[in-house]
Design an enzyme around this catalytic site. Structure first.
Site, PDB file in Angstrom:
ATOM      1  N   CYS A   2     -12.935  10.668   4.264  1.00  0.00           N
ATOM      2  CA  CYS A   2     -14.328  10.387   3.996  1.00  0.00           C
ATOM      3  C   CYS A   2     -14.895  11.522   3.159  1.00  0.00           C
ATOM      4  O   CYS A   2     -14.181  12.408   2.732  1.00  0.00           O
ATOM      5  CB  CYS A   2     -15.102  10.250   5.307  1.00  0.00           C
ATOM      6  N   ARG A  27     -14.228   7.679  -2.524  1.00  0.00           N
ATOM      7  CA  ARG A  27     -13.222   7.891  -1.485  1.00  0.00           C
ATOM      8  C   ARG A  27     -13.208   6.760  -0.457  1.00  0.00           C
ATOM      9  O   ARG A  27     -12.285   6.652   0.344  1.00  0.00           O
ATOM     10  CB  ARG A  27     -13.488   9.221  -0.766  1.00  0.00           C
ATOM     11  N   TRP A  75     -15.563   6.603   6.941  1.00  0.00           N
ATOM     12  CA  TRP A  75     -14.626   5.485   6.925  1.00  0.00           C
ATOM     13  C   TRP A  75     -14.086   5.356   8.332  1.00  0.00           C
ATOM     14  O   TRP A  75     -13.425   6.257   8.836  1.00  0.00           O
ATOM     15  CB  TRP A  75     -13.506   5.750   5.914  1.00  0.00           C
ATOM     16  N   ASN A 101     -14.120  15.142   8.943  1.00  0.00           N
ATOM     17  CA  ASN A 101     -13.050  14.289   8.424  1.00  0.00           C
ATOM     18  C   ASN A 101     -11.789  14.562   9.225  1.00  0.00           C
ATOM     19  O   ASN A 101     -11.520  15.701   9.592  1.00  0.00           O
ATOM     20  CB  ASN A 101     -12.757  14.590   6.945  1.00  0.00           C
ATOM     21  N   GLY A 102     -10.984  13.524   9.445  1.00  0.00           N
ATOM     22  CA  GLY A 102      -9.749  13.684  10.189  1.00  0.00           C
ATOM     23  C   GLY A 102      -9.808  12.938  11.508  1.00  0.00           C
ATOM     24  O   GLY A 102     -10.653  12.056  11.708  1.00  0.00           O
ATOM     25  N   GLU A 483       5.023  -1.157  -7.557  1.00  0.00           N
ATOM     26  CA  GLU A 483       3.704  -0.583  -7.825  1.00  0.00           C
ATOM     27  C   GLU A 483       2.729  -1.650  -8.317  1.00  0.00           C
ATOM     28  O   GLU A 483       1.548  -1.652  -7.952  1.00  0.00           O
ATOM     29  CB  GLU A 483       3.828   0.552  -8.844  1.00  0.00           C
ATOM     30  N   LYS A 487      -0.907  -2.545  -6.667  1.00  0.00           N
ATOM     31  CA  LYS A 487      -2.173  -2.475  -7.398  1.00  0.00           C
ATOM     32  C   LYS A 487      -2.963  -3.773  -7.265  1.00  0.00           C
ATOM     33  O   LYS A 487      -4.176  -3.753  -7.059  1.00  0.00           O
ATOM     34  CB  LYS A 487      -1.922  -2.188  -8.884  1.00  0.00           C
ATOM     35  N   GLU A 490      -4.378  -4.108  -3.750  1.00  0.00           N
ATOM     36  CA  GLU A 490      -5.407  -3.093  -3.498  1.00  0.00           C
ATOM     37  C   GLU A 490      -6.766  -3.505  -4.036  1.00  0.00           C
ATOM     38  O   GLU A 490      -7.778  -3.379  -3.337  1.00  0.00           O
ATOM     39  CB  GLU A 490      -5.015  -1.762  -4.154  1.00  0.00           C
ATOM     40  N   HIS A 506      17.910 -15.061  -1.909  1.00  0.00           N
ATOM     41  CA  HIS A 506      18.289 -14.691  -0.549  1.00  0.00           C
ATOM     42  C   HIS A 506      17.113 -14.841   0.424  1.00  0.00           C
ATOM     43  O   HIS A 506      17.049 -14.126   1.424  1.00  0.00           O
ATOM     44  CB  HIS A 506      18.829 -13.256  -0.518  1.00  0.00           C
ATOM     45  N   LYS A 606      -9.390   7.391  -0.926  1.00  0.00           N
ATOM     46  CA  LYS A 606      -8.628   8.019  -1.990  1.00  0.00           C
ATOM     47  C   LYS A 606      -7.557   8.964  -1.467  1.00  0.00           C
ATOM     48  O   LYS A 606      -6.427   8.954  -1.912  1.00  0.00           O
ATOM     49  CB  LYS A 606      -9.584   8.787  -2.917  1.00  0.00           C
TER      50      LYS A 606
END
Length: 611
Positions: A2, A27, A75, A101-102, A483, A487, A490, A506, A606
């Protein structure tokens, strides 16, 4: 995960806090709040669920004036997004306010103990524990209380603290979550990332784990875990605020996609002298390189995908067994690590908690360690030391969905593969010069790849209703497909998955039907015919195919594609660097066509600083 801001000085705090929170909004967050010590000596607390506009409206109606304050964008990790769960949090009397944060891993046991001592909690968060704990420990000196609290807290944290009993000081501390102190005569700032500070100062201190910062109008003091004063020379940030602005683009993500030619140039040129065999930039010498028996790249998300591409290049050019490992899984599998193994941690922010934990595990087991990251002074960079850190020099990346960081990570891993190959005698000097020449000319070719944007905009306007998209490729094209799928999911929230094209039969081919969209990357010369055979299987099931291919393959690929996206030709090893641009643009255009918040995807942040 955050945004934290704090200010002390001669100006009104609230506008500065709001400006900083806005600059950190990339973020990701679901609520926001500020706490300011008012002129009456009391803490004024204002919090709002949702966007910063809601908090700003609240402050416009009922603001709080004062010159010392802290702010936060949250967040959610503990408790739903709500006004009560938003930061800052206070003790029962409202004399201490905390932003965090954390994750405090032992918050439940601390909560029970504090409740037994009379604390009454009003939120579901782990952070409120810190405010009550500091109140319980406070005996006239917040620095001492904070030192005691740090010995009791388990997990990760970046903390900002204000207290009415010490109204002219902001305290901060960190363990595992980034925190930056901004220095300016007569003023002090704290933030979880540099962009929040740049409009006020470029002189910063990167707080280390288990250190405390004490900010007042007379300056900044930093103490270690024992309370000893530490000496610091502030780091001067070279890039300016304009680098972190949109610059006329509709979104940060689009701006950063278009910045990739310049980013690639900045990654390559400082390391290229033009002298054959000159690898002075590499923090490992020829003798040590020849002794290496294995290379492991540990990373998460987009950085992991860059590592997968890097693994291909290292094995091909240097003939060293290489592995790309998901950092969050690495240390839990009891990895077999030897002293002649090189472990490379790859992280855009240099703060990714899982990657940092994997790096420490590798160090503990005796591996040689290096890092690839973008942020000078970050935790991972400090863990291995600047001498063992290869900086990408990509500049600030604001959009949550990484683009230019991925580009420069892949480029740097390719440069590493070339260096290792030549130093081990596996790569002829002439071949190394050829690859370096193409890397030197890469920015101009990337500019050509950006010209696919209009075609992708048109296609996205027709395809944005799709609910499922498959990405396929072989070899390096498969690494790139991973990737590309990430993207798209996301930023557009379309379910997307990547498969090695040869694996379709398969199992996944059962999901192909009329109207299903498959995006294929076709750039690897030795695998073209195999990939086209797989695409015929796709078309036979009624799915439509978008193909990203090099210009020289136009005639071969055209019959198997409903939409053909052409990119310039290059060596096979450089093709992912060119092909990633239309794939990034595809994700961006699909998200815009669907009306998504491109720069702030839901539920994402982020820098992932919790495990």
């Amino acid at each position: 995960m955050c945004g934290i801001v704090g200010y002390i000085g001669h100006r009104e705090a609230s506008p500065i806090l709001m400006e900083g929170l806005e600059r950190l909004s990339y973020r990701g967050y679901d609520s926001a709040g500020v706490a300011v010590i008012g002129r009456d000596g009391k803490i004024g607390l204002r919090k709002a669920k949702g966007r910063l506009e809601n908090l700003q409206a609240l402050l416009s109606e009922d603001g709080v004036q004062g010159r010392v304050g802290i702010g936060h964008t949250r967040w959610a990790t503990h408790g739903e997004p709500s006004n009560l769960n938003a930061h800052p949090h206070t003790d029962m009397k409202g004399d201490i306010a905390v932003v965090h944060n954390g994750i405090i891993e032992n918050h439940l046991s601390l909560r029970r103990q504090l409740e037994m001592n009379g604390a009454q909690f009003v939120s579901q968060t782990d952070t409120e524990v810190v405010a009550h704990l500091l109140n319980f420990l406070y005996e006239g000196d917040m620095k001492t209380a904070l030192l005691k609290a740090m010995s009791m807290l388990e997990g990760s944290y970046a903390l900002g603290v204000i207290c009415t009993r010490e109204p002219h000081v902001i305290y901060c501390a960190r363990l595992g979550s980034p925190l930056v102190i901004g220095c300016k005569e007569g003023e002090g700032f704290i933030a979880s990332d540099i962009p929040a500070l740049l409009s006020h100062t470029r002189d910063v201190i990167f707080l280390k784990d288990k250190e405390i910062g004490e900010l007042s109008r007379s300056g900044v003091k930093v103490y270690d875990v024992f309370g000893n004063l530490q000496h610091y020379e502030p780091y001067h940030v070279e890039w300016d605020l304009n680098s972190a602005e949109k610059g006329g683009y509709a979104h940060y993500m689009l701006k950063e996609i278009h910045e990739q030619p310049e980013a690639a140039k900045k990654t390559f040129e400082p390391r290229y002298s033009g002298v054959p065999g000159d690898y002075g930039w590499l923090p490992i010498g020829p003798e040590e390189v020849r002794r290496l028996r294995k290379i492991t790249i540990v990373a998460c998300g987009t950085a992991y995908h860059a590592g997968v591409a890097g693994r291909y290049a290292i094995e091909k050019l240097a003939r060293i067994p290489a592995e790309a490992a998901i950092a969050s899984e690495y240390r839990y599998r009891e990895p077999v690590i030897g002293p002649e193994e090189l472990v490379i941690a790859v992280s855009q922010s240099g703060e990714t908690a899982d990657t940092l934990a994997a790096l420490r595990e590798a160090k503990r087991r005796g591996a040689r360690v290096m890092a690839i990251c973008n942020v000078v002074g970050s935790t991972i960079a400090r863990e291995v030391g600047d001498a063992n850190t290869l900086y990408t020099y990509a500049g600030p990346e604001i959009a949550v969905a990484s683009t230019k960081a991925y580009m420069t990570q892949m480029e740097l891993l390719l440069m590493l593969a070339i260096a290792l190959g030549e130093m081990r005698g596996e790569l002829p000097a002439e071949r190394a010069r050829e690859l370096h020449s193409q890397l030197h000319g890469l920015p101009a070719e990337l500019e050509k790849a950006l010209l696919t944007e209009q075609q992708l905009q048109r296609f996205a306007s027709l395809a944005s209703h799709k609910k499922h998209v498959f990405f396929v490729g072989r070899g390096l094209d498969y690494a790139l497909s991973m990737e590309a799928a990430l993207k798209l999911k996301e930023v557009s929230y379309i379910f997307s998955e990547a498969y090695a094209a040869g694996e379709l039969k398969h199992g996944p081919i059962a999901l192909l039907q009329e109207g299903r969209l498959v995006v294929a990357t076709v750039t690897q010369s030795a695998l073209v015919d195999k990939t086209l055979s797989n695409l015929r299987e796709v078309k036979a099931r009624g799915a439509s195919v978008v193909a990203i291919c090099r210009e020289s393959l136009r005639d071969k690929v055209q019959p198997e594609a409903d939409e053909l996206i052409l990119i310039p030709d290059a060596d096979d090893l450089l093709m992912p660097l060119l092909a990633v641009i239309p794939l990034q643009l595809f994700a961006y255009c699909m998200a815009v066509a669907r009306g998504c918040d491109v720069d702030k995807p839901r539920n994402l942040a982020k820098s992932v600083t919790v495990e």
